[in-house]
Design an enzyme around this catalytic site. Structure first.
Site, mmCIF file in Angstrom:
data_model
loop_
_atom_site.group_PDB
_atom_site.id
_atom_site.type_symbol
_atom_site.label_atom_id
_atom_site.label_comp_id
_atom_site.label_asym_id
_atom_site.label_seq_id
_atom_site.Cartn_x
_atom_site.Cartn_y
_atom_site.Cartn_z
ATOM 1 N N ASP A 63 -3.217 -9.145 -18.218
ATOM 2 C CA ASP A 63 -1.878 -9.208 -17.622
ATOM 3 C C ASP A 63 -1.027 -10.166 -18.452
ATOM 4 O O ASP A 63 -1.194 -11.380 -18.386
ATOM 5 C CB ASP A 63 -1.999 -9.672 -16.167
ATOM 6 N N THR A 102 9.973 7.632 -8.882
ATOM 7 C CA THR A 102 11.251 8.256 -9.194
ATOM 8 C C THR A 102 11.779 7.824 -10.559
ATOM 9 O O THR A 102 12.103 8.651 -11.409
ATOM 10 C CB THR A 102 12.301 7.924 -8.119
ATOM 11 N N PHE A 127 -2.172 -15.167 -10.895
ATOM 12 C CA PHE A 127 -0.993 -14.564 -10.279
ATOM 13 C C PHE A 127 -0.750 -13.220 -10.953
ATOM 14 O O PHE A 127 -0.479 -13.154 -12.158
ATOM 15 C CB PHE A 127 0.255 -15.446 -10.429
ATOM 16 N N LYS A 166 9.148 -9.144 -17.492
ATOM 17 C CA LYS A 166 9.896 -10.360 -17.830
ATOM 18 C C LYS A 166 10.617 -10.271 -19.180
ATOM 19 O O LYS A 166 11.586 -9.544 -19.310
ATOM 20 C CB LYS A 166 8.946 -11.568 -17.784
#
Lengths: 502, 502
Positions: free
Chosen positions: A328, A383, A219, A359
């Protein structure tokens, strides 16, 4: 005597002397729990007033249902009253939280240090003036990065890019790998006229047919680049166009790992061989693998572990074939494994080219080796590029982690948790299997999906909040202030739930 | 007399009585400016102490350069000292900000109402406990959504999904359109076994070959799904794999629009015809168009406008071919055009199926018609799904906008700005052209890229902060507290810069 700033927070104070409701009556697990909380700002135990979701939560769910899909809503929370390891809901139920907002609360609810930080008028400006960090950063931005993210840099990395969330972090990490790979292919970083014109209409060579190799069960997020590397549940991917990128098998190991080292090594060798085959195959297909992305522990996909040797070999394969290696750590990072980064357990000097996070780190982002920095400005850009107010909170979270030695505490609670799970697994062999974990980042399998889901709900009704992952696993994701004391509260209640299911 | 809470903010008070430094000597534009600021918490004019970036900014840029690519850094800011329309840098330069962090500051810097809001201890918990909104929302979440985002819903929409940023908003909007389209194709929402297994490995039919139609010059974000619909600058897209999706021409109109209505109508008809051709062609290719995405004014791509008739026809084409119609208001939304949503200027009851937002709205997200809601939970989902602390600020921003009639003010300042640009364009015909705008969302073209960039730097050295867009445009993106008074400060300085370039 609570510190002075707590007095300003009327609501937080009110429940401070609530009578103990733990241990629950009929408890059968022989607990070694100390009789009182070890976290200053914590409650003493769960306290349940209604079934969950209670009437107020149901009413609010109906109200929210007019605005959004509420199929995933568990219940509504009273965050003002929540504290430490305990999440309080709008019906006055107080639950020991071992899921912590999908593993994203680092040091418990309403930590006094964070309330103090946010009460400081010097920080007001950071809250109301969100800058475009890539062009107009605040004066303290380099210092705050140095104090927070860079003070915990993974080995070999001195550069970091913040982003708003986990998916954005991985998307931009992928882009950094593609840019790096194409410049390597070119031998220089000057794109051709054809590159520049073809990319404007989504065509090669400007938008090249490069790929990222990922693993079954992985994931990495839900935006379309990330989603092409996510393979944990069909509901995440169904109906969304994707890329033809290679997907390798992730080792399916037997637990406890040390008892099955020979079988597990064989399984890992099989997966590594497949990785190399896929890299070669995709290169022949004209879609070379620019990067390999992997979680140190596959979380959403079912808490699947692999050995340090597996990751070392994979890192070498990446290097051999000229692919970047992206670890990751969105779910594993931030201390829950007992180290700040799960990949530190591999014991390598040079473990990765890119490490992404979010997280528990409160801000998204990724660290990278120098070579992986985009060669020109505005290639990795948006941005906001993160949010300095989150860096501020993170710096204080790290202070708390260091001051309170929370990583050592996590290692200690993690051992107690895993040993407790081993005991329960021995006690309920038909129902429980594959207890596994690192630090408090633990999991256990339940005999089937339906039983797993029923156990999760029953535990919740008894005041313990847990999450599922994979087909039939329960994952433990407490915050870093989850102590041995809380482990025993959990084990007692969990034992009770299992006994009823026997 | 400043309100009481300002006293807590020592630093804000210090510069309150700084002497006027405006108008600058040698000013030639005949200004109608009132002699004093009309925004309570504003400064009276720009004040420049050094060239920009000044020595302190240069030092910090060097420091940050050890951590990140700093090629896009303009200068470092002192956000504590910034106020209203004025951004103060770390060298003590105070600039009139007509770019506002890439159009993302709604009501100026350090607005007293926002400082007061963030000083309220009742809001502390929202700042330190970021929830997983999709599963465990706070008690006030439905009310805050109703007070903030839903109180400004675009016509025909009562449902909204928050997200962390503009790219995430568009990525998830695209996913919602794909899901809706596939369920429509199926005639029901039960995926086949083949759908479920093929999607896990990125293959059709589970990951279908659907497409999104976008326009040349569009900017919809930089994650890989969004990036496939972004076609403004090569640097955004170069080296990143993409999708073979259809790209239609966006009308290249002549300005002022009312003087070229016949020519512009022809140009728009040409583009609309191309849109229909592409929809048919991509359907035949087996990559049907699930949705059309468009900005009401192409911003990053050069402030390209189109007429209400164009958008009405496009909306009808979308309906005719069964495509969803997604209006991306990330930059145009939030009041700068004089209406909350730029697409309100089209005057339609039923303008869109999806409207996405971010920037001035402080949180990302998208509104959608009921049919576009994903049929099952966890299909549109991520850990945070926005940030309630941003909803809190947004609710207060909307209070200020209503209380101070800021949309009317924007319309008034916008007229003054556009008229001023028309005047300057008449005065400098070789240098300026194509002045255009809606509200303060204005732009003007400069003769060439190099002159544009030089003008931007010179204006900055004189205390006016502007941004570029497209090949050779300057875009005006002040916050909503930019009054006629500020327009005239800008016009005076801009005139001076142009005179030096003549």
């Amino acid at each position: 005597q609570p510190p002075a700033y707590v007095h300003e927070l009327g609501s937080l104070n009110r429940q401070q002397n609530t009578a103990h409701v733990f241990p629950p009556p009929g408890c059968r697990y022989v607990s070694k729990a100390a009789p009182q909380a070890q976290v200053e700002f914590d409650f003493s135990g769960p306290s349940m007033k209604t079934a969950v979701p209670g009437p107020r939560s149901q009413e609010l769910t109906k109200q929210l249902g007019e605005i959004q899909n509420v199929g995933a809503i568990n219940f509504f929370c009273n965050y003002e009253e929540s504290r430490g390891n305990y999440l309080v809901d709008v019906d006055g139920n107080r639950m020991l939280d071992i899921y912590t907002q999908i593993s994203s609360i680092p040091i418990g609810y309403n930590h006094p240090a964070l309330l103090k930080l946010m009460s400081n008028p010097n920080n007001l400006s950071t809250l109301v003036n969100r800058p475009a960090l890539g062009i107009l950063p605040p004066e303290n931005f380099p210092d705050k990065l140095t104090e927070s993210l860079l003070s915990m840099s993974p080995s070999g990395m001195t550069r970091v890019q913040t982003m708003a969330c986990g998916s954005c972090s991985n998307e931009n990490a992928f882009k950094a790998m593609f840019i790096w790979y194409r410049n390597k292919e070119r031998g220089h970083n000057t794109p051709s006229e054809e590159d520049l014109s073809s990319c404007m209409v989504n065509q090669a060579p400007g938008c090249p047919d490069l790929s990222i190799l990922s693993f079954m069960g992985a994931f990495h997020g839900r935006t379309m680049g990330c989603l092409a590397t996510t393979h944990s549940k069909a509901i995440h991917k169904l109906d969304v166009p994707s890329f033809d990128w290679p997907i390798a098998p992730f080792p399916r190991l037997q637990y406890p790992l040390e008892e099955f080292s020979r079988e597990n090594a064989q399984e890992e060798a099989r997966c590594l061989e497949e990785v190399e085959d896929l890299i070669v195959k995709w290169r022949q297909k004209g879609k070379p693998v620019a990067g390999i992305v992997i979680e140190p522990i596959q979380a959403e996909g079912g808490d699947n572990h692999a050995s340090p040797d597996f990751f070392k070999s994979l890192r070498n394969i990446a290097r051999k074939h000229g692919c970047a290696f992206h670890v990751d750590e969105v779910q594993t990072g931030g201390g829950a494994t007992g180290k700040m980064w799960a990949h530190e357990h591999w014991g390598m000097d040079d473990p990765a080219d890119i490490v992404s996070f979010s997280k528990k780190l409160l801000t998204g982002g990724y660290y990278h080796r120098d070579e992986l920095q985009a060669d020109k400005p505005y290639r990795i850009f948006n941005t906001w590029m993160g949010d300095p107010s989150k860096n501020l909170i993170l710096a204080e979270v790290l202070n708390v982690i260091r001051r309170e030695n929370l990583l050592e505490e996590v290692t200690r609670s993690g051992k107690a948790l895993l040993n407790g799970l081993y005991d329960l697994q021995a006690q309920y062999p038909g129902m429980l299997s594959r207890a596994r974990g690192q630090g408090t980042f633990c999991a256990i399998d339940i005999c089937d999906d339906a039983t797993r889901n029923s156990i999760l709900l029953k535990a919740r009704d008894k005041g313990v909040l847990l999450g599922g992952c994979g087909d039939r696993s329960i994952r433990f994701r407490p915050s870093l202030v989850f102590k041995e004391y809380h482990v025993h509260i959990f084990l007692n209640i969990f034992n009770e739930v299992l006994a009823q299911h026997k």
